[in-house]
Design a protein around this motif. Structure first.
Motif, PDB file in Angstrom:
ATOM      1  N   MET A  32      -5.874  -3.186  -1.929  1.00 23.98           N
ATOM      2  CA  MET A  32      -5.235  -2.022  -1.319  1.00 23.98           C
ATOM      3  C   MET A  32      -6.254  -0.901  -1.103  1.00 23.98           C
ATOM      4  N   ASP A  33      -7.085  -0.620  -2.105  1.00 29.42           N
ATOM      5  CA  ASP A  33      -8.120   0.419  -1.964  1.00 29.42           C
ATOM      6  C   ASP A  33      -9.039   0.123  -0.787  1.00 29.42           C
ATOM      7  N   ILE A  34      -9.466  -1.115  -0.670  1.00 31.37           N
ATOM      8  CA  ILE A  34     -10.378  -1.509   0.410  1.00 31.37           C
ATOM      9  C   ILE A  34      -9.715  -1.317   1.763  1.00 31.37           C
ATOM     10  N   LEU A  35      -8.494  -1.811   1.910  1.00 28.56           N
ATOM     11  CA  LEU A  35      -7.805  -1.724   3.200  1.00 28.56           C
ATOM     12  C   LEU A  35      -7.439  -0.281   3.553  1.00 28.56           C
ATOM     13  N   ALA A  38     -10.489   1.527   4.788  1.00 33.14           N
ATOM     14  CA  ALA A  38     -10.990   1.078   6.082  1.00 33.14           C
ATOM     15  C   ALA A  38     -10.127   1.530   7.254  1.00 33.14           C
ATOM     16  N   HIS A  39      -8.851   1.777   6.985  1.00 33.06           N
ATOM     17  CA  HIS A  39      -7.911   2.128   8.055  1.00 33.06           C
ATOM     18  C   HIS A  39      -6.849   3.041   7.467  1.00 33.06           C
ATOM     19  N   ASP A  40      -6.477   4.087   8.176  1.00 30.64           N
ATOM     20  CA  ASP A  40      -5.572   5.076   7.576  1.00 30.64           C
ATOM     21  C   ASP A  40      -4.137   5.038   8.086  1.00 30.64           C
ATOM     22  N   LYS A  41      -3.795   4.106   8.925  1.00 30.20           N
ATOM     23  CA  LYS A  41      -2.436   4.070   9.468  1.00 30.20           C
ATOM     24  C   LYS A  41      -1.651   2.879   8.922  1.00 30.20           C
ATOM     25  N   TRP A  42      -1.405   2.894   7.627  1.00 27.98           N
ATOM     26  CA  TRP A  42      -0.645   1.844   6.958  1.00 27.98           C
ATOM     27  C   TRP A  42       0.720   2.366   6.541  1.00 27.98           C
ATOM     28  N   ALA A  43       1.716   1.523   6.638  1.00 25.47           N
ATOM     29  CA  ALA A  43       3.004   1.752   5.993  1.00 25.47           C
ATOM     30  C   ALA A  43       3.001   0.826   4.775  1.00 25.47           C
ATOM     31  N   VAL A  44       3.005   1.387   3.587  1.00 24.78           N
ATOM     32  CA  VAL A  44       2.912   0.597   2.359  1.00 24.78           C
ATOM     33  C   VAL A  44       4.257   0.658   1.647  1.00 24.78           C
ATOM     34  N   THR A  45       4.799  -0.530   1.356  1.00 20.32           N
ATOM     35  CA  THR A  45       6.104  -0.635   0.723  1.00 20.32           C
ATOM     36  C   THR A  45       6.022  -1.592  -0.459  1.00 20.32           C
ATOM     37  N   GLY A  46       6.568  -1.191  -1.585  1.00 20.52           N
ATOM     38  CA  GLY A  46       6.660  -2.079  -2.736  1.00 20.52           C
ATOM     39  C   GLY A  46       7.936  -2.886  -2.665  1.00 20.52           C
ATOM     40  N   LYS A  50       6.147  -8.401  -4.047  1.00 21.36           N
ATOM     41  CA  LYS A  50       4.947  -8.206  -3.244  1.00 21.36           C
ATOM     42  C   LYS A  50       4.763  -6.739  -2.889  1.00 21.36           C
ATOM     43  N   VAL A  51       3.585  -6.429  -2.434  1.00 22.12           N
ATOM     44  CA  VAL A  51       3.291  -5.136  -1.826  1.00 22.12           C
ATOM     45  C   VAL A  51       3.068  -5.430  -0.352  1.00 22.12           C
ATOM     46  N   LEU A  52       3.819  -4.764   0.493  1.00 19.38           N
ATOM     47  CA  LEU A  52       3.751  -4.990   1.926  1.00 19.38           C
ATOM     48  C   LEU A  52       2.996  -3.847   2.578  1.00 19.38           C
ATOM     49  N   MET A  53       1.911  -4.198   3.267  1.00 20.77           N
ATOM     50  CA  MET A  53       1.125  -3.207   4.004  1.00 20.77           C
ATOM     51  C   MET A  53       1.228  -3.581   5.476  1.00 20.77           C
ATOM     52  N   GLU A  54       1.744  -2.639   6.282  1.00 19.62           N
ATOM     53  CA  GLU A  54       1.951  -2.920   7.695  1.00 19.62           C
ATOM     54  C   GLU A  54       1.214  -1.902   8.559  1.00 19.62           C
ATOM     55  N   THR A  55       0.650  -2.392   9.652  1.00 26.02           N
ATOM     56  CA  THR A  55       0.022  -1.524  10.635  1.00 26.02           C
ATOM     57  C   THR A  55       0.104  -2.196  12.003  1.00 26.02           C
ATOM     58  N   ALA A  56       0.184  -1.378  13.023  1.00 27.26           N
ATOM     59  CA  ALA A  56       0.199  -1.892  14.395  1.00 27.26           C
ATOM     60  C   ALA A  56      -1.076  -1.482  15.121  1.00 27.26           C
TER      61      ALA A  56
END
Length: 90
Positions: A32-35, A38-46, A50-56
Motif C-alpha cells: 500500500m505504501d509503495i502504490l 507512486a500514484h495519488d488517485k486511489w480509492a482505498v476500501t477495507g 481484503k484491502v481494495l485499492m481502485e483507480t481509473a
C-alpha cells in the motif's frame, strides 16, 4: 493457517499463525505504501477479507512492475482490470 485447522491444536500452532499473520499484514502495508507513493488517485476500501485499492487513472502494468521491483511475488497480490465499454453515434 493449516496448522490450526485440524482436530488437535497446540499452543505453538497458534504462535506460528500469529507470526504469519503479522508478517502478511506488514507485507500488505508495504504494498500500500509503495502504490500510494507512486500514484495519488486511489480509492482505498477495507473489506472483510481484503484491502481494495481502485483507480481509473493509472496503468496496471506500471503497478505490477513497481511491486515486482520492490520484491513482491505474483502470489502476494491480485490486480484486476475492468474496461468500460462506451458507444458513440456518428
Amino acid at each position: 493457517m493449516n496448522s490450526v485447522i485440524k482436530s488437535t491444536v497446540k499452543p505453538g500452532d497458534i504462535k506460528k499463525l500469529g507470526e504469519f499473520l503479522s508478517w502478511r499484514m506488514d507485507r500488505i502495508s508495504q504494498m500500500m505504501d509503495i502504490l500510494l507513493s507512486a500514484h495519488d488517485k486511489w480509492a482505498v476500501t477495507g473489506k472483510r477479507d481484503k484491502v481494495l485499492m481502485e483507480t481509473a487513472s493509472w496503468d496496471f502494468n506500471d503497478a505490477i512492475k513497481l511491486l515486482k521491483e520492490h520484491g513482491f511475488n505474483d502470489d502476494e497480490f491480485i490486480l484486476k482490470v475492468e474496461y468500460e465499454r462506451k458507444w458513440g453515434v456518428l
